[in-house]
Design an enzyme around this catalytic site. Structure first.
Site, short mmCIF file in Angstrom:
data_model
loop_
_atom_site.label_atom_id
_atom_site.label_comp_id
_atom_site.label_asym_id
_atom_site.label_seq_id
_atom_site.Cartn_x
_atom_site.Cartn_y
_atom_site.Cartn_z
N SER A 115 11.72 0.12 10.05
CA SER A 115 10.47 0.64 9.47
C SER A 115 10.31 0.30 8.01
CB SER A 115 10.42 2.16 9.64
OG SER A 115 11.36 2.80 8.81
N THR A 136 9.12 4.93 7.41
CA THR A 136 8.94 4.59 6.00
C THR A 136 10.07 5.27 5.28
OG1 THR A 136 6.52 4.64 6.21
CG2 THR A 136 7.36 5.08 4.01
N THR A 139 7.72 0.68 2.83
CA THR A 139 7.55 0.67 4.29
C THR A 139 7.11 -0.69 4.83
OG1 THR A 139 6.39 1.82 6.09
CG2 THR A 139 5.07 1.26 4.19
N ARG A 176 -3.69 -4.50 7.49
CA ARG A 176 -3.77 -3.02 7.46
C ARG A 176 -2.83 -2.48 6.37
NH1 ARG A 176 0.27 1.29 7.95
NH2 ARG A 176 -0.76 3.13 8.77
N VAL A 177 -3.34 -1.57 5.57
CA VAL A 177 -2.53 -0.94 4.53
C VAL A 177 -2.47 0.55 4.82
CG1 VAL A 177 -2.43 -0.40 2.07
CG2 VAL A 177 -3.07 -2.69 2.80
N GLY A 178 -1.28 1.11 4.76
CA GLY A 178 -1.12 2.55 4.99
C GLY A 178 -1.18 3.34 3.70
N ASP A 179 -0.56 4.51 3.70
CA ASP A 179 -0.61 5.39 2.54
C ASP A 179 0.46 5.07 1.50
OD1 ASP A 179 1.34 6.20 4.41
OD2 ASP A 179 1.41 8.21 3.55
N THR A 212 5.89 10.25 4.85
CA THR A 212 6.14 9.23 5.88
C THR A 212 5.33 9.64 7.10
OG1 THR A 212 8.07 10.37 6.78
CG2 THR A 212 8.49 8.78 5.03
N GLY A 213 5.13 8.70 8.01
CA GLY A 213 4.32 9.01 9.19
C GLY A 213 2.97 8.33 9.11
N GLY A 224 -0.05 7.01 8.01
CA GLY A 224 -0.64 6.95 6.69
C GLY A 224 -2.13 7.21 6.66
N1 GLY Z 1 3.26 6.02 6.17
C1 GLY Z 1 3.42 4.65 6.38
C2 GLY Z 1 2.24 4.00 6.95
O1 GLY Z 1 1.42 4.62 7.59
O2 GLY Z 1 2.12 2.81 6.79
#
Ligand code: GLY
Length: 387
Positions: free
Chosen positions: A97, A231, A249, A259-262, A282-283, A285
């Protein structure tokens, strides 16, 4: 269940637990080793009063945060400490991850996101959708230290990394590549043996053709069925009360390219205020971005909430976004982590369980003895999270 209802529930549980001689939810930093995770004996509470220095992370940093603690004990900078810790996880091919070996996007390319915040100087740096550079937490720190920018993404971030001396190399491992092929086979008949083959009904035909690959099979099937958003978030405060954090992450497995997460979003996957504390996540985003979780938690701590209470408030906002519809909420997982400048820490998870559903969700803590796992306080005290 709403937050206030939950609080009442916790208090009720506490009374019951105390009566039964069980571990109090608010007991002070009880000790447990990582090996106790498997036996289910992880302590539940967050620290009621602080101790410094302390470094915390998501559970996948258990083996790494000791390196961050070494930096803190030598008087090193708090951002150097958290980056030292997560670099070990970024380099680890077995953590699928984060960093090297992170699961790729739907095109088979691993794209990494990361952010850093330095409390003492109130600075931030971040990178997103970076290919072929494994240590993106250090790259985010380099953006912070060596540019006039906060965030650099995509091909520009890769080129910046190369210019700054980072090694450009494939992030794929045999395992991450195999997992991607297994995912492709699960989504398209064109990535399976043809109808003329004796194995044409076998989705994974020929993929797990060595004992080593066979040993990965159950894990890979889980990754294909439930694409993870694992993450690592890591937060540290030193003896003087200086505080920093980082989140790094490979993001959601099999995501659409770009795609971009949080994790690289300052205020969502990470936020640090040197006067108050730090928080990260984490989780999934997408859910965190909508509530600016990191910033929300730090502001809640500023208003006097404990780190755990502040994390529960962030989860309350996510649950509210779905009108507390547990059916929809159970399609994902999300975890928050918080540490204040006094060294008080806490964590909360939307569901009681980890991704593999068999264990209680947990996070890693090191305050000078030995790194240990602590239970996250669950928002819903039930098993959930299908992604
Ligand atoms: N929390 C990591 C993501 O969603 O990319």
């Amino acid at each position: 269940m709403g937050l206030w209802t939950r609080r009442k529930f916790f208090l009720t549980s506490l009374a019951g637990s105390a009566a039964a001689g069980a571990t109090s939810m608010l007991a002070k930093t009880p000790l447990a080793k990582g090996s106790e995770l498997a036996s289910g004996k992880i302590p539940t509470p967050s620290a009621a009063s602080g101790k410094r220095p302390v470094i915390i992370s998501s559970a996948n940093g258990l083996h790494a945060i000791g390196h961050g603690m070494e930096v803190l004990l030598k008087g090193g900078d708090t951002l150097d400490a958290v980056v030292a810790a997560v670099t070990i996880v970024e380099d680890d091919p077995n953590d699928t991850s984060v960093g090297y070996g992170g699961l790729p996007n739907e095109d088979g390319e691993t794209e990494l996101d990361a952010s850093v915040m330095h409390g003492p100087t109130r600075r931030a740096g971040s990178v997103a959708s970076v290919r072929r550079i494994k240590n993106v937490s250090l790259l985010a720190k380099t953006v912070m230290e060596r540019t006039n920018h906060v965030m650099i993404v995509g091909e520009g971030a890769r080129r910046f990394a190369v210019d700054e001396g980072f090694i450009d190399a494939s992030l794929a491992t045999e395992k991450s590549r195999l997992a991607w092929l297994a995912w492709k086979a699960s989504t398209s008949v064109n990535w399976r043996p043809g109808t003329d083959s004796p194995e044409w009904k076998e989705r994974a035909a020929g993929l797990f053709d060595t004992p080593e690959k066979q040993s990965w099979r159950a894990e890979i099937e889980q990754l294909v069925a439930h694409p993870p958003t694992g993450t690592i978030n890591c937060l540290a405060v030193n003896e003087k009360g200086e505080i920093s954090g980082t989140t790094t992450t490979s993001g959601l497995a099999w995501k659409i390219a770009g795609r971009v997460g949080d994790s690289p979003i300052i205020g969502a996957g990470l936020y640090v205020d040197g006067e108050v504390g730090a928080a990260g996540s984490t989780g999934k985003g997408e859910e965190n971005i909508k509530i600016c979780g990191g910033h929300t938690i730090v502001e809640m701590m500023r208003q006097g909430k404990s780190p755990t209470e502040a994390c529960l408030e962030a989860l309350h906002r996510i649950a509210r976004n779905y009108k507390n519809d547990k059916k929809r909420l159970s399609t994902f997982h999300i975890f928050f982590y918080a540490l204040n400048v006094d060294g008080v820490y806490g964590s909360a998870s939307l569901w009681r369980n980890t991704y593999d559903r068999s264990k209680h969700s947990s996070y890693a803590v090191h305050d000078g003895g030995e790194a240990r796992l602590m239970e996250c306080t669950p928002y819903f005290d039930e098993i959930g999270g299908d992604e």
